[in-house]
Design an enzyme around this catalytic site. Sequence first.
Site, PDB file in Angstrom:
ATOM      1  CD  GLU A 135      -3.184  -0.938   1.940  1.00  0.00           C
ATOM      2  OE1 GLU A 135      -3.484   0.199   2.322  1.00  0.00           O
ATOM      3  OE2 GLU A 135      -3.904  -1.929   2.124  1.00  0.00           O
ATOM      4  CE1 TYR A 158      -1.081  -0.841   7.859  1.00  0.00           C
ATOM      5  CE2 TYR A 158      -1.742  -0.884   5.553  1.00  0.00           C
ATOM      6  CZ  TYR A 158      -1.066  -1.455   6.619  1.00  0.00           C
ATOM      7  OH  TYR A 158      -0.362  -2.624   6.442  1.00  0.00           O
ATOM      8  CE  LYS A 162       3.661  -1.638   7.701  1.00  0.00           C
ATOM      9  NZ  LYS A 162       4.141  -2.497   8.815  1.00  0.00           N
TER      10      LYS A 162
HETATM   11  P1  NAD Z   1      -2.619  -7.786  12.740  1.00  0.00           P
HETATM   12  O1  NAD Z   1      -3.374  -6.530  12.971  1.00  0.00           O
HETATM   13  O2  NAD Z   1      -3.357  -9.074  12.586  1.00  0.00           O
HETATM   14  O3  NAD Z   1      -1.573  -8.007  13.917  1.00  0.00           O
HETATM   15  C1  NAD Z   1      -0.805  -6.972  14.456  1.00  0.00           C
HETATM   16  C2  NAD Z   1      -0.174  -7.462  15.749  1.00  0.00           C
HETATM   17  O4  NAD Z   1       0.624  -6.390  16.282  1.00  0.00           O
HETATM   18  C3  NAD Z   1      -1.207  -7.840  16.836  1.00  0.00           C
HETATM   19  O5  NAD Z   1      -0.835  -9.047  17.454  1.00  0.00           O
HETATM   20  C4  NAD Z   1      -1.125  -6.678  17.810  1.00  0.00           C
HETATM   21  O6  NAD Z   1      -1.429  -7.050  19.154  1.00  0.00           O
HETATM   22  C5  NAD Z   1       0.326  -6.241  17.660  1.00  0.00           C
HETATM   23  N1  NAD Z   1       0.514  -4.831  18.018  1.00  0.00           N
HETATM   24  C6  NAD Z   1      -0.206  -3.766  17.583  1.00  0.00           C
HETATM   25  N2  NAD Z   1       0.235  -2.628  18.157  1.00  0.00           N
HETATM   26  C7  NAD Z   1       1.285  -2.996  18.957  1.00  0.00           C
HETATM   27  C8  NAD Z   1       2.156  -2.272  19.801  1.00  0.00           C
HETATM   28  N3  NAD Z   1       2.039  -0.947  19.948  1.00  0.00           N
HETATM   29  N4  NAD Z   1       3.125  -2.942  20.460  1.00  0.00           N
HETATM   30  C9  NAD Z   1       3.252  -4.278  20.314  1.00  0.00           C
HETATM   31  N5  NAD Z   1       2.427  -5.026  19.560  1.00  0.00           N
HETATM   32  C10 NAD Z   1       1.456  -4.389  18.875  1.00  0.00           C
HETATM   33  O7  NAD Z   1      -1.711  -7.496  11.488  1.00  0.00           O
HETATM   34  P2  NAD Z   1      -1.271  -8.454  10.279  1.00  0.00           P
HETATM   35  O8  NAD Z   1      -2.311  -8.417   9.241  1.00  0.00           O
HETATM   36  O9  NAD Z   1      -0.809  -9.746  10.824  1.00  0.00           O
HETATM   37  O10 NAD Z   1      -0.013  -7.631   9.723  1.00  0.00           O
HETATM   38  C11 NAD Z   1       1.281  -7.829  10.273  1.00  0.00           C
HETATM   39  C12 NAD Z   1       2.255  -6.917   9.559  1.00  0.00           C
HETATM   40  O11 NAD Z   1       2.265  -7.208   8.165  1.00  0.00           O
HETATM   41  C13 NAD Z   1       1.913  -5.438   9.683  1.00  0.00           C
HETATM   42  O12 NAD Z   1       3.112  -4.727   9.839  1.00  0.00           O
HETATM   43  C14 NAD Z   1       1.231  -5.105   8.363  1.00  0.00           C
HETATM   44  O13 NAD Z   1       1.434  -3.751   8.041  1.00  0.00           O
HETATM   45  C15 NAD Z   1       1.975  -6.026   7.415  1.00  0.00           C
HETATM   46  N6  NAD Z   1       1.217  -6.466   6.231  1.00  0.00           N
HETATM   47  C16 NAD Z   1      -0.031  -6.998   6.361  1.00  0.00           C
HETATM   48  C17 NAD Z   1      -0.693  -7.476   5.220  1.00  0.00           C
HETATM   49  C18 NAD Z   1      -2.065  -8.105   5.301  1.00  0.00           C
HETATM   50  O14 NAD Z   1      -2.662  -8.385   4.262  1.00  0.00           O
HETATM   51  N7  NAD Z   1      -2.601  -8.357   6.478  1.00  0.00           N
HETATM   52  C19 NAD Z   1      -0.076  -7.383   3.969  1.00  0.00           C
HETATM   53  C20 NAD Z   1       1.208  -6.806   3.876  1.00  0.00           C
HETATM   54  C21 NAD Z   1       1.843  -6.369   5.028  1.00  0.00           C
HETATM   55  O1  DAU Z   2      -2.270  -4.695   0.428  1.00  0.00           O
HETATM   56  C1  DAU Z   2      -1.822  -5.084   1.690  1.00  0.00           C
HETATM   57  C2  DAU Z   2      -2.795  -4.596   2.731  1.00  0.00           C
HETATM   58  O2  DAU Z   2      -3.961  -5.388   2.620  1.00  0.00           O
HETATM   59  C3  DAU Z   2      -2.244  -4.667   4.154  1.00  0.00           C
HETATM   60  O3  DAU Z   2      -1.143  -3.811   4.266  1.00  0.00           O
HETATM   61  C4  DAU Z   2      -3.318  -4.270   5.168  1.00  0.00           C
HETATM   62  O4  DAU Z   2      -2.807  -4.442   6.495  1.00  0.00           O
HETATM   63  C5  DAU Z   2      -4.513  -5.165   4.969  1.00  0.00           C
HETATM   64  O5  DAU Z   2      -5.550  -4.773   5.856  1.00  0.00           O
HETATM   65  C6  DAU Z   2      -5.003  -5.110   3.520  1.00  0.00           C
HETATM   66  O6  DAU Z   2      -5.585  -3.810   3.213  1.00  0.00           O
HETATM   67  P1  DAU Z   2      -6.929  -3.649   2.360  1.00  0.00           P
HETATM   68  O7  DAU Z   2      -7.531  -2.353   2.677  1.00  0.00           O
HETATM   69  O8  DAU Z   2      -6.698  -3.984   0.932  1.00  0.00           O
HETATM   70  O9  DAU Z   2      -7.765  -4.877   3.005  1.00  0.00           O
HETATM   71  P2  DAU Z   2      -9.300  -5.005   3.456  1.00  0.00           P
HETATM   72  O10 DAU Z   2      -9.534  -6.459   3.750  1.00  0.00           O
HETATM   73  O11 DAU Z   2      -9.675  -4.017   4.481  1.00  0.00           O
HETATM   74  O12 DAU Z   2     -10.088  -4.635   2.122  1.00  0.00           O
HETATM   75  C7  DAU Z   2      -9.904  -5.381   0.916  1.00  0.00           C
HETATM   76  C8  DAU Z   2     -10.788  -4.750  -0.151  1.00  0.00           C
HETATM   77  O13 DAU Z   2     -12.165  -4.978   0.190  1.00  0.00           O
HETATM   78  C9  DAU Z   2     -10.647  -3.244  -0.246  1.00  0.00           C
HETATM   79  O14 DAU Z   2     -10.799  -2.840  -1.599  1.00  0.00           O
HETATM   80  C10 DAU Z   2     -11.813  -2.699   0.577  1.00  0.00           C
HETATM   81  C11 DAU Z   2     -12.885  -3.749   0.376  1.00  0.00           C
HETATM   82  N1  DAU Z   2     -13.823  -3.947   1.509  1.00  0.00           N
HETATM   83  C12 DAU Z   2     -13.292  -4.167   2.748  1.00  0.00           C
HETATM   84  C13 DAU Z   2     -14.115  -4.341   3.840  1.00  0.00           C
HETATM   85  C14 DAU Z   2     -13.535  -4.571   5.220  1.00  0.00           C
HETATM   86  C15 DAU Z   2     -15.198  -3.936   1.289  1.00  0.00           C
HETATM   87  O15 DAU Z   2     -15.658  -3.778   0.158  1.00  0.00           O
HETATM   88  N2  DAU Z   2     -16.006  -4.115   2.383  1.00  0.00           N
HETATM   89  C16 DAU Z   2     -15.547  -4.296   3.649  1.00  0.00           C
HETATM   90  O16 DAU Z   2     -16.362  -4.423   4.598  1.00  0.00           O
END
Ligand code: NAD
Ligand code: DAU
Length: 352
Positions: A135, A158, A162
């Site tokens: 992102e 967000y 990042k």
């Molecule tokens: P998540 O929200 O599921 O988990 C985040 C974790 O961080 C939780 O366990 C939370 O308790 C901990 N945390 C939050 N604030 C904290 C703080 N101040 N101190 C210590 N711990 C804290 O997130 P995720 O989806 O597992 O993402 C993990 C990492 O990967 C993030 O850095 C996110 O930006 C990155 N990322 C996520 C995605 C995705 O699709 N979910 C994709 C690309 C990158």
């Molecule tokens: O691309 C990586 C990112 O993917 C990570 O860095 C983020 O931590 C992770 O949350 C995710 O971000 P998105 O915003 O893409 O994910 P989300 O699941 O929130 O939304 C996916 C798509 O679906 C986005 O286009 C928004 C849409 N959406 C999401 C929600 C929660 C809906 O249409 N309805 C919804 O209720």
Amino acid sequence: MSSRNILITGGAGFIGSHVVRLFVNKYPEYKIINLDALTYAGNLENLSDVDQSSNYLFEKVNILDADALSQVFARHHVTDVIHLAAESHVDRSIHSPLDFVYTNVIGTVNLLNAAKQYWKENLDQHLFYHVSTDEVYGALGETGLFTETTAYHPNSPYSASKASSDHFVRAYAETYHMRTVITNCSNNYGPYHFPEKLIPLFINNIITKKPLPVYGDGLYTRDWLYVKDHALAIDLVFHKGEKDETYNIGGFNEWKNIDLVKLLCKLMDEKLGNAPGTSETLITYVKDRPGHDRRYAIDASKINKELGWKPTVTFEQGLSETIDWYLSNQEWLNHVTSGAYQSYYQNMYANR
Ligand code: NAD
Ligand code: DAU
């Protein structure tokens, strides 16, 4: 790499728990220290299958607490960091941007400082691995892919937080010669995904027969990767990645939201024994997310060519396994959707 004491932050969250599980099981010679503040997104139940392992331990610490971080480095002789702790949900960042500045920016700088202080003169013998997102690159039009040289153009609080954390990691590499690596990954899905994000939210809503709130016209595109393939990529980059490099990680798997939601509905109907078309009736178009990025797509050819990584799980397989996991772990879903989740859901979707 010889024996390491690896600090994994955010290990109780979605992706972090898969990384902790992989490292604890695959590397019995490493000590894995899971550091997590256990926010709403952190859940130690995610690790109940590995938390008794002799090479695993947990520290409940907030990365905003600089003193506590320094103590953890000293207490466990931390040799390397894999940093995943973050506020991760775009919708929450729109409502509370400062929470994202605190954890994602200041928390990351605290962690960099603790590492720098503890590793002192031997910075090149340790690794600070920062897990980031695609992102940071902003939004794509109908065509094109994000590469490692795409200019940063974050659009949400967000992604801005990042992007800022990525810049700090890079600055510590340049200024203090800290050994770092950054990976920018696309959307993950799989078990233990908190049901505020699209796929687990919609699975939960289908189970509980609630509306499926599709933002805007539903034609937004994301590139989906099975979370276990992300964990395998992190393992590879941790061990083989080049110093101070960035690697993009993606699923080569683009879906328009509405097409993905319809596929999910179809699979859920099959698995729940519903008549075809049942779950699709729950689809409800709602007000769009402000600043909604139209399309993300990753060019993962660098990590593929240089380190030999590619996804091992097809989307059909991964989505089917994910649904099966949620259907057989409804107790987990019930735990994480009780309490504060209820008011979050009300506030988020009540007036859309
Ligand atoms: P998540 O929200 O599921 O988990 C985040 C974790 O961080 C939780 O366990 C939370 O308790 C901990 N945390 C939050 N604030 C904290 C703080 N101040 N101190 C210590 N711990 C804290 O997130 P995720 O989806 O597992 O993402 C993990 C990492 O990967 C993030 O850095 C996110 O930006 C990155 N990322 C996520 C995605 C995705 O699709 N979910 C994709 C690309 C990158
Ligand atoms: O691309 C990586 C990112 O993917 C990570 O860095 C983020 O931590 C992770 O949350 C995710 O971000 P998105 O915003 O893409 O994910 P989300 O699941 O929130 O939304 C996916 C798509 O679906 C986005 O286009 C928004 C849409 N959406 C999401 C929600 C929660 C809906 O249409 N309805 C919804 O209720």
